[in-house]
Design a protein around this motif. Sequence first.
Motif, PDB file in Angstrom:
ATOM      1  N   SER B 170      41.148  28.356  35.628  1.00 16.84           N
ATOM      2  CA  SER B 170      40.867  29.750  35.305  1.00 16.84           C
ATOM      3  C   SER B 170      42.150  30.506  35.009  1.00 16.84           C
ATOM      4  O   SER B 170      43.162  30.315  35.697  1.00 16.84           O
ATOM      5  N   THR B 196      37.094  31.353  30.545  1.00 21.11           N
ATOM      6  CA  THR B 196      37.107  32.722  30.014  1.00 21.11           C
ATOM      7  C   THR B 196      37.836  33.675  30.964  1.00 21.11           C
ATOM      8  O   THR B 196      37.994  33.410  32.150  1.00 21.11           O
ATOM      9  N   LEU B 198      37.903  37.198  32.920  1.00 18.99           N
ATOM     10  CA  LEU B 198      36.902  38.099  33.489  1.00 18.99           C
ATOM     11  C   LEU B 198      37.052  39.501  32.889  1.00 18.99           C
ATOM     12  O   LEU B 198      38.141  40.077  32.906  1.00 18.99           O
ATOM     13  N   GLY B 217      32.537  36.810  31.062  1.00 19.77           N
ATOM     14  CA  GLY B 217      33.716  36.066  30.613  1.00 19.77           C
ATOM     15  C   GLY B 217      34.049  36.375  29.162  1.00 19.77           C
ATOM     16  O   GLY B 217      33.210  36.253  28.279  1.00 19.77           O
TER      17      GLY B 217
END
Lengths: 271, 306
Positions: B170, B196, B198, B217
Amino acid sequence: MVQEKCRLLSSEQVAPGHWVLRLAAPAIASFARAGQFVHVRIPTTYDPLLRRPISIMLPEARQGNLRLLTCAVGRGTRMLVETPIGTELDLLGPLGTAFPLPGGPELSEAKEVLLVAGGMGVAPLVFLADTLRGMDHHAYVRGLFGAATEDLLVSWTEFAARCDEFYVSTEDGSAGEQGRVTDTLVAQLERGQADVVYTCGPIAMMAQVAQMCHDAGVACYCSFEQRMGCGVGACLSCAVPAAGGGYVRVCRDGPVFAADRLDWEAILDDI
Amino acid sequence: MTSERPDMSVQLGSLRLRNPVMTASGTFGFGVEYAECVDLERLGAVVIKAVTVEPRIGNRPPRIAETAAGMLNAIGLQNPGVDAVIAEKLPELASYDVPIIANLAGESVAEYVQLAERLTACGYVAALELNISCPNVSHGMMFSSSPELTGELVAAVRRVTDLPLITKLSPNVTDIVPMAVAAVEAGSDALSLINTLLGMSIDVARRRPMVGNITAGLSGPAIKPVALRCVWQVYEAVQVPLIGMGGIMDSHDALQFIMAGASAVAVGTASFVNPAASVEIIGGLEQYCCDHDLCGIGSLVGVAHS
């Protein structure tokens, strides 16, 4: 489904905010069925990024053209209707489900049909009316068209010309009966002359149509709209709540759904 | 000019791909949805939508919103569960000559282990990608936010599978490098960078968040510089192959990721815009190699660092 480069032949404003685009799309036009849509890329930009799903108003199969009705609500659709004539647009289609037809497995006994359109929801119903007229033992077609005002009865002549009977209503009374299209539908259903109802329009309207058909015991099919990603059933972005729980995809399981397949209460909650 | 075609193949652990372009998980369904308009057998690999132990119905709509040069999604890991995926989805995709990479999403180490065991045993899958970075479910980013938890999870899965193991990280962390190092030290054969970002968006007319899940996302061209920076940083810290993703729309974008240190790339949101994007990128990379007299794409990996 094909990805086809389609030359924009004309772009005509047919009502305030509404345009009909004509495109040379021989492959898509040759096998499109009423209810299906195309996913149109906004040319030459990544902003806006995503394609726009637009239902097919009429394929001119012999000429290989497609007519699309679009409402320029946002930046993307505005860019689309302002695209210079002659530009090649990137279309993906035809996508999604079509309206089941009288004589087919779901509707083998249907002889009288009602088409209930609200505003620009008329587009797939023009195509459906056209298809019904072209069938060998064609069903008797009653068209009901409602809009807020007369000038939002988009392309009504196209619709009327393909129906055996045609009824208009406007909320302000500027054309036809004053009231909502569902008021007209009540009277039609009471006469008991409809074997099947097809509808497309605002969600609140379709929810009412679905309920009325359910109460009257008449089959009902509605054409749905939802924000969409891929258009081919992969990304699950365009989910709408299904009857009995879970979700169905507007792009692949729809856009045409049997009304009793959807959870209307949850759908109305989300808008 | 060399007369022979450049070698486009890449190695990810024990898995050899015929070219470095794969699909990004969640954007390509189970592959077959795109089969009518994309030649799946041209792709380096198909990475399927995330699989969970139990079926998940997903988040309430709306699930998508467009943003400047990007889009937000919050699907919520909707999938029919690992048993149904193996029984109903993978056999059809496996009928195409393309490696399948399964993306696994669990809520605990035990769930990831269970998924890894089932997907390894089923025989359809060429590699596993651990999705420890989904921003759209509660606990989705729990593992990817801690090097200790990342290491613990990867080590546990490593013990139950011989398949090449990819960990998808992430960008929603202060520093991605310690997560990458932890995953590699625990036995990850490759890393996917990035999931993705946030984000959120608000519908001013309705005075409500645009997406039913509220946060979502962000993907698409808007996030490419962030993704590229992550690949660059991680390349300098680990020795395993990296799979770069995040806003890749064309071969020029893909080349940037490769030059930053990615051995392979994944195409996600671009497939929505142009289903042919992944196949066109393969062609573009090959053309670049020909134009620059390269015998293979591998010689470009990380060149921007030197």
